[in-house]
Design a protein around this motif. Structure first.
Motif, mmCIF file in Angstrom:
data_model
loop_
_atom_site.group_PDB
_atom_site.id
_atom_site.type_symbol
_atom_site.label_atom_id
_atom_site.label_comp_id
_atom_site.label_asym_id
_atom_site.label_seq_id
_atom_site.Cartn_x
_atom_site.Cartn_y
_atom_site.Cartn_z
ATOM 1 N N GLU A 1 -12.390 64.658 103.040
ATOM 2 C CA GLU A 1 -12.222 64.728 101.588
ATOM 3 C C GLU A 1 -12.276 66.162 101.082
ATOM 4 N N LEU A 2 -13.143 66.968 101.692
ATOM 5 C CA LEU A 2 -13.334 68.343 101.232
ATOM 6 C C LEU A 2 -12.651 69.380 102.106
ATOM 7 N N GLY A 3 -12.325 69.015 103.358
ATOM 8 C CA GLY A 3 -11.662 69.947 104.259
ATOM 9 C C GLY A 3 -12.556 71.048 104.793
ATOM 10 N N VAL A 4 -13.854 70.798 104.790
ATOM 11 C CA VAL A 4 -14.850 71.766 105.266
ATOM 12 C C VAL A 4 -15.721 71.064 106.298
ATOM 13 N N ASP A 5 -16.188 71.819 107.297
ATOM 14 C CA ASP A 5 -17.009 71.199 108.338
ATOM 15 C C ASP A 5 -18.370 70.762 107.797
ATOM 16 N N ILE A 6 -18.939 69.749 108.429
ATOM 17 C CA ILE A 6 -20.174 69.146 107.938
ATOM 18 C C ILE A 6 -21.394 70.051 108.088
ATOM 19 N N VAL A 7 -21.341 70.984 109.033
ATOM 20 C CA VAL A 7 -22.440 71.950 109.162
ATOM 21 C C VAL A 7 -22.361 72.932 107.996
ATOM 22 N N GLY A 8 -21.171 73.449 107.721
ATOM 23 C CA GLY A 8 -20.977 74.371 106.607
ATOM 24 C C GLY A 8 -21.320 73.754 105.266
ATOM 25 N N LEU A 9 -21.089 72.448 105.153
ATOM 26 C CA LEU A 9 -21.448 71.757 103.913
ATOM 27 C C LEU A 9 -22.955 71.586 103.758
ATOM 28 N N GLY A 10 -23.697 71.793 104.840
ATOM 29 C CA GLY A 10 -25.152 71.638 104.780
ATOM 30 C C GLY A 10 -25.607 70.203 104.930
ATOM 31 N N ASP B 1 -18.575 56.043 107.764
ATOM 32 C CA ASP B 1 -18.196 55.583 109.110
ATOM 33 C C ASP B 1 -17.283 56.587 109.804
ATOM 34 N N LEU B 2 -16.370 57.178 109.061
ATOM 35 C CA LEU B 2 -15.457 58.175 109.620
ATOM 36 C C LEU B 2 -16.227 59.403 110.104
ATOM 37 N N LEU B 3 -17.184 59.851 109.304
ATOM 38 C CA LEU B 3 -18.006 60.997 109.712
ATOM 39 C C LEU B 3 -18.864 60.645 110.926
ATOM 40 N N ALA B 4 -19.440 59.448 110.933
ATOM 41 C CA ALA B 4 -20.265 59.020 112.073
ATOM 42 C C ALA B 4 -19.442 58.993 113.356
ATOM 43 N N ASP B 5 -18.205 58.516 113.272
ATOM 44 C CA ASP B 5 -17.338 58.499 114.449
ATOM 45 C C ASP B 5 -17.055 59.918 114.934
ATOM 46 N N GLY B 6 -16.783 60.834 114.007
ATOM 47 C CA GLY B 6 -16.523 62.233 114.368
ATOM 48 C C GLY B 6 -17.736 62.891 115.001
ATOM 49 N N ILE B 7 -18.905 62.617 114.452
ATOM 50 C CA ILE B 7 -20.157 63.170 114.979
ATOM 51 C C ILE B 7 -20.390 62.658 116.404
ATOM 52 N N THR B 8 -20.252 61.358 116.584
ATOM 53 C CA THR B 8 -20.473 60.757 117.897
ATOM 54 C C THR B 8 -19.499 61.319 118.926
ATOM 55 N N TRP C 1 -29.274 66.526 99.137
ATOM 56 C CA TRP C 1 -28.233 67.529 99.309
ATOM 57 C C TRP C 1 -27.907 68.157 97.964
ATOM 58 N N SER C 2 -27.603 69.443 97.996
ATOM 59 C CA SER C 2 -27.097 70.142 96.813
ATOM 60 C C SER C 2 -26.167 71.246 97.305
ATOM 61 N N ILE C 3 -25.392 71.820 96.408
ATOM 62 C CA ILE C 3 -24.461 72.883 96.820
ATOM 63 C C ILE C 3 -25.197 74.096 97.363
ATOM 64 N N ALA C 4 -26.471 74.209 97.065
ATOM 65 C CA ALA C 4 -27.271 75.322 97.594
ATOM 66 C C ALA C 4 -27.378 75.255 99.118
ATOM 67 N N ARG C 5 -27.174 74.090 99.704
ATOM 68 C CA ARG C 5 -27.253 73.926 101.164
ATOM 69 C C ARG C 5 -25.989 74.391 101.866
ATOM 70 N N MET C 6 -24.910 74.597 101.116
ATOM 71 C CA MET C 6 -23.626 74.983 101.701
ATOM 72 C C MET C 6 -23.647 76.434 102.171
ATOM 73 N N SER C 7 -22.893 76.706 103.237
ATOM 74 C CA SER C 7 -22.761 78.077 103.719
ATOM 75 C C SER C 7 -21.902 78.869 102.727
ATOM 76 N N ARG C 8 -21.989 80.166 102.823
ATOM 77 C CA ARG C 8 -21.180 81.037 101.960
ATOM 78 C C ARG C 8 -19.692 80.762 102.172
ATOM 79 N N THR C 9 -19.304 80.589 103.425
ATOM 80 C CA THR C 9 -17.909 80.304 103.732
ATOM 81 C C THR C 9 -17.451 79.006 103.085
ATOM 82 N N ALA C 10 -18.277 77.970 103.156
ATOM 83 C CA ALA C 10 -17.928 76.679 102.549
ATOM 84 C C ALA C 10 -17.803 76.833 101.034
#
Length: 100
Positions: free
Chosen positions: A19-28, A56-63, A85-94
């Motif tokens: 949905e956002l096109g950013v990796d889940i680690v970068g999103l925090g 479910d889609l994210l869980a499948d990708g993680i697994t 979660w809040s936007i403060a958890r996002m990386s600078r790149t994200a």
């Protein structure tokens, strides 16, 4: 020597939130990733909102990403809502990617 947490986070950084096109680690979204001596990997994570339709889609990708690591045999996802979660958890790149 690289820790499993670093290796696991690198693998999870390849999982993109469609949905956002950013990796889940970068999103925090990933709070922790561990692997025990039996190969059981536990991911502690949150989502940007409760009831996210992509859970479910994210869980499948993680697994899939973690099972590609040679030391991982099973994956358990521990979904938590605290800390929230809040936007403060996002990386600078994200943030730059999303214009936040």
């Amino acid at each position: 020597m690289t820790t499993f947490k670093a290796t696991g986070m690198a693998a999870l950084a390849k999982v993109i939130d469609p949905e956002l096109g950013v990796d889940i680690v970068g999103l925090g979204l990933i709070y922790d990733v561990t692997n025990d001596e039996t190969g059981h990997c536990v991911v502690t994570m949150t989502l940007t909102m409760m009831g996210c339709p992509l859970t479910d889609l994210l869980a499948d990708g993680i697994t899939t990403a973690l099972l590609a690591l040679p030391t991982v045999k099973t994956v358990e996802i521990n979904l938590v809502w605290s800390p929230a979660w809040s936007i403060a958890r996002m990386s600078r790149t994200a943030r730059l990617t999303l214009g936040v």
